[in-house]
Design a protein around this motif. Structure first.
Motif, PDB file in Angstrom:
ATOM      1  N   ALA A   1       0.822  -1.210   0.000  1.00 18.47           N
ATOM      2  CA  ALA A   1       0.000   0.000   0.000  1.00 18.47           C
ATOM      3  C   ALA A   1       0.860   1.266   0.000  1.00 18.47           C
ATOM      4  N   ARG A   2       0.369   2.314  -0.698  1.00 20.93           N
ATOM      5  CA  ARG A   2       0.995   3.622  -0.602  1.00 20.93           C
ATOM      6  C   ARG A   2       0.791   4.177   0.798  1.00 20.93           C
ATOM      7  N   THR A   3       1.769   4.963   1.281  1.00 19.59           N
ATOM      8  CA  THR A   3       1.622   5.621   2.569  1.00 19.59           C
ATOM      9  C   THR A   3       2.008   7.083   2.443  1.00 19.59           C
ATOM     10  N   LEU A   4       1.327   7.923   3.189  1.00 20.52           N
ATOM     11  CA  LEU A   4       1.662   9.342   3.219  1.00 20.52           C
ATOM     12  C   LEU A   4       2.718   9.609   4.282  1.00 20.52           C
ATOM     13  N   GLY A   5       3.492  10.659   4.083  1.00 22.27           N
ATOM     14  CA  GLY A   5       4.442  11.095   5.097  1.00 22.27           C
ATOM     15  C   GLY A   5       3.721  11.883   6.176  1.00 22.27           C
ATOM     16  N   SER A   6       3.961  11.550   7.431  1.00 21.02           N
ATOM     17  CA  SER A   6       3.278  12.199   8.553  1.00 21.02           C
ATOM     18  C   SER A   6       3.949  13.517   8.910  1.00 21.02           C
ATOM     19  N   LEU A   7       3.371  14.223   9.865  1.00 29.20           N
ATOM     20  CA  LEU A   7       3.965  15.466  10.359  1.00 29.20           C
ATOM     21  C   LEU A   7       5.390  15.242  10.849  1.00 29.20           C
ATOM     22  N   LEU A   8       5.625  14.121  11.521  1.00 32.93           N
ATOM     23  CA  LEU A   8       6.951  13.863  12.089  1.00 32.93           C
ATOM     24  C   LEU A   8       8.006  13.685  11.010  1.00 32.93           C
ATOM     25  N   SER A   9       7.605  13.257   9.822  1.00 33.28           N
ATOM     26  CA  SER A   9       8.577  13.067   8.752  1.00 33.28           C
ATOM     27  C   SER A   9       8.934  14.383   8.065  1.00 33.28           C
ATOM     28  N   TYR A  10       8.156  15.437   8.335  1.00 32.69           N
ATOM     29  CA  TYR A  10       8.428  16.742   7.721  1.00 32.69           C
ATOM     30  C   TYR A  10       9.131  17.709   8.671  1.00 32.69           C
ATOM     31  N   ILE A  11       8.770  17.696   9.945  1.00 30.64           N
ATOM     32  CA  ILE A  11       9.295  18.700  10.877  1.00 30.64           C
ATOM     33  C   ILE A  11      10.780  18.442  11.127  1.00 30.64           C
ATOM     34  N   LYS A  12      11.595  19.388  10.680  1.00 32.86           N
ATOM     35  CA  LYS A  12      13.047  19.204  10.734  1.00 32.86           C
ATOM     36  C   LYS A  12      13.785  20.443  11.216  1.00 32.86           C
ATOM     37  N   THR A  13      13.323  21.628  10.838  1.00 32.61           N
ATOM     38  CA  THR A  13      14.058  22.864  11.111  1.00 32.61           C
ATOM     39  C   THR A  13      13.982  23.281  12.567  1.00 32.61           C
ATOM     40  N   ASN A  14      12.793  23.220  13.142  1.00 31.38           N
ATOM     41  CA  ASN A  14      12.571  23.764  14.493  1.00 31.38           C
ATOM     42  C   ASN A  14      12.274  22.637  15.479  1.00 31.38           C
ATOM     43  N   THR A  15      13.317  22.010  15.974  1.00 27.46           N
ATOM     44  CA  THR A  15      13.130  20.879  16.882  1.00 27.46           C
ATOM     45  C   THR A  15      13.995  21.008  18.126  1.00 27.46           C
ATOM     46  N   ASN A  16      13.556  20.341  19.166  1.00 32.03           N
ATOM     47  CA  ASN A  16      14.341  20.174  20.387  1.00 32.03           C
ATOM     48  C   ASN A  16      14.278  18.688  20.707  1.00 32.03           C
ATOM     49  N   LYS A  17      15.425  18.030  20.714  1.00 31.86           N
ATOM     50  CA  LYS A  17      15.457  16.574  20.857  1.00 31.86           C
ATOM     51  C   LYS A  17      16.573  16.166  21.806  1.00 31.86           C
ATOM     52  N   GLN A  18      16.602  14.892  22.140  1.00 31.73           N
ATOM     53  CA  GLN A  18      17.656  14.357  22.997  1.00 31.73           C
ATOM     54  C   GLN A  18      18.998  14.499  22.290  1.00 31.73           C
ATOM     55  N   GLU A  19      19.966  15.133  22.962  1.00 33.10           N
ATOM     56  CA  GLU A  19      21.287  15.343  22.362  1.00 33.10           C
ATOM     57  C   GLU A  19      22.354  14.456  22.978  1.00 33.10           C
ATOM     58  N   SER A  20      22.079  13.890  24.152  1.00 34.57           N
ATOM     59  CA  SER A  20      23.053  13.021  24.824  1.00 34.57           C
ATOM     60  C   SER A  20      22.494  11.606  24.892  1.00 34.57           C
ATOM     61  N   SER A  21      23.217  10.721  25.589  1.00 37.72           N
ATOM     62  CA  SER A  21      22.802   9.326  25.696  1.00 37.72           C
ATOM     63  C   SER A  21      22.551   8.801  24.280  1.00 37.72           C
TER      64      SER A  21
ATOM     65  N   GLU B   1       9.563  23.496  30.422  1.00 40.92           N
ATOM     66  CA  GLU B   1       9.133  24.727  29.764  1.00 40.92           C
ATOM     67  C   GLU B   1      10.250  25.324  28.915  1.00 40.92           C
ATOM     68  N   THR B   2      11.495  25.130  29.338  1.00 41.43           N
ATOM     69  CA  THR B   2      12.639  25.622  28.567  1.00 41.43           C
ATOM     70  C   THR B   2      12.661  25.009  27.173  1.00 41.43           C
ATOM     71  N   MET B   3      12.355  23.718  27.080  1.00 40.42           N
ATOM     72  CA  MET B   3      12.306  23.046  25.774  1.00 40.42           C
ATOM     73  C   MET B   3      11.215  23.651  24.900  1.00 40.42           C
ATOM     74  N   LEU B   4      10.041  23.888  25.485  1.00 36.27           N
ATOM     75  CA  LEU B   4       8.942  24.472  24.730  1.00 36.27           C
ATOM     76  C   LEU B   4       9.300  25.866  24.241  1.00 36.27           C
ATOM     77  N   LYS B   5       9.870  26.689  25.121  1.00 40.63           N
ATOM     78  CA  LYS B   5      10.256  28.045  24.730  1.00 40.63           C
ATOM     79  C   LYS B   5      11.276  28.026  23.596  1.00 40.63           C
ATOM     80  N   ASP B   6      12.177  27.078  23.643  1.00 35.42           N
ATOM     81  CA  ASP B   6      13.207  26.964  22.605  1.00 35.42           C
ATOM     82  C   ASP B   6      12.564  26.740  21.240  1.00 35.42           C
ATOM     83  N   VAL B   7      11.603  25.829  21.165  1.00 30.51           N
ATOM     84  CA  VAL B   7      10.975  25.521  19.882  1.00 30.51           C
ATOM     85  C   VAL B   7      10.079  26.669  19.417  1.00 30.51           C
TER      86      VAL B   7
END
Length: 316
Positions: free
Chosen positions: A139-159, A183-189
């Motif tokens: 089956a064909r599948t569409l790309g979700s929001l998570l597959s597009y959002i790249k520029t403005n992210t805050n993610k795990q940088e260690s471990s 809240e710091t993570m939210l403000k960053d994004v």
């Protein structure tokens, strides 16, 4: 003389309520917030563009010849449509007998299927899913929001670090070790989205993270309401976050992943339907009626830099 009781009698009617109680959630906050339009092919495309950076050295010498600026083409982006469907098959006997809570079993089951498809779509567009052209057996599948959002992210940088999608719309996110949502993570994004040119107005979070957001310091002041009689109500939750860049509505989503918080500008996303919701009566092959409810659609992320996300989260 022995008493004739209910235990001895035959023919007492059943006491079955004529109401069916179902509390399954049907709210689809992202699907309801973003636009809705048409697609005309299985691969739907759109274009994005951006202005050049502001230049403080833009000063021309008096009388000098004009110098042509460097011009850049637009960027062409696309997403495949995905077919979602449910089929119900009801025997002729079941449709004919007297039933509690519904007159037609077929109508009742189709109504359920329609609500279930909307829930499926909400889960699909918030899943970690890349687009695929499919083939005759896949089956064909569409790309979700998570597959597009790249520029403005805050993610795990260690471990075990989280990673953004390599190719937007195609690649998926790499999940990292979870960490407590702050809240710091939210403000960053939010700041990143604003700097990119977006106007974030919607924060979509899973239920457990909604409770975390309600405890943010910036929302903890004046958490009470007093009515005319002097009764005071403590407000434990928060539906609106006043950021440095505007008001953001906080919406819980039951169908998204438990580790993501999405900061969205609904103006820059839409669901595009190649085939809107439709009901198809299928060929009759015996003593039953078979009916399919179907839609074919894709997700258009008009400019991924208008959105952002805090990823690799836990509620503790």
């Amino acid at each position: 003389m022995p008493t004739f009781t209910r235990f001895d009698a035959v023919g007492a009617r059943e006491d079955l309520s004529d109401v069916i109680y179902d509390i399954s959630p049907q709210d689809t906050p992202i699907m309801s917030s973003i636009g809705k339009t048409k697609a005309t092919a299985v691969y739907h495309e759109w274009q994005t563009d951006s202005l050049s950076a502001a230049n403080t050295a833009n000063a021309a010498v008096e009388g000098a010849d004009a110098t042509a600026a460097t011009l850049n083409p637009t960027t062409r982006i696309g997403n495949y449509t995905q077919i979602v469907q449910k089929t119900v098959q009801i025997s002729g006997t079941l449709e004919s007998v007297d039933k509690a809570g519904r007159k037609s079993e077929k109508a009742y089951q189709l109504a359920k299927a329609s609500a279930e498809l909307k829930r499926d779509i909400e889960a699909i567009i918030t899943a970690n899913q890349g687009q695929s052209a499919g083939n005759s057996s896949t089956a064909r599948t569409l790309g979700s929001l998570l597959s597009y959002i790249k520029t403005n992210t805050n993610k795990q940088e260690s471990s075990t670090a989280g990673t953004d999608p390599t190719t937007i719309g195609v690649s998926t996110r790499g999940d990292g070790t979870t960490r407590t949502f702050t809240e710091t993570m939210l403000k960053d994004v939010v700041q990143k989205v604003f700097t990119s040119g977006g106007t974030p107005s919607l924060l979509v979070v899973p239920p457990a993270l909604k409770q975390v957001v309600s405890g943010f310091t910036g929302l903890s002041q004046h958490r009470y309401n007093s009515n005319a009689s002097g009764e005071v109500t403590i407000l434990a939750g928060a539906d609106v976050y006043q950021s440095d860049f505007g008001v953001i509505s906080i919406v819980p989503n039951r169908f998204m992943r438990s580790r993501d918080a999405l900061v969205l500008d609904p103006e820059y996303a839409s669901l595009n339907y190649l085939r809107p919701f439709q009901t198809n009566d299928l060929a009759k092959t015996g003593d039953s009626e078979k009916t399919q409810i179907l839609a074919e659609l894709t997700l258009e992320v008009r400019n991924e830099a208008a959105h952002g996300g805090v990823f690799d989260l836990s509620a503790t």
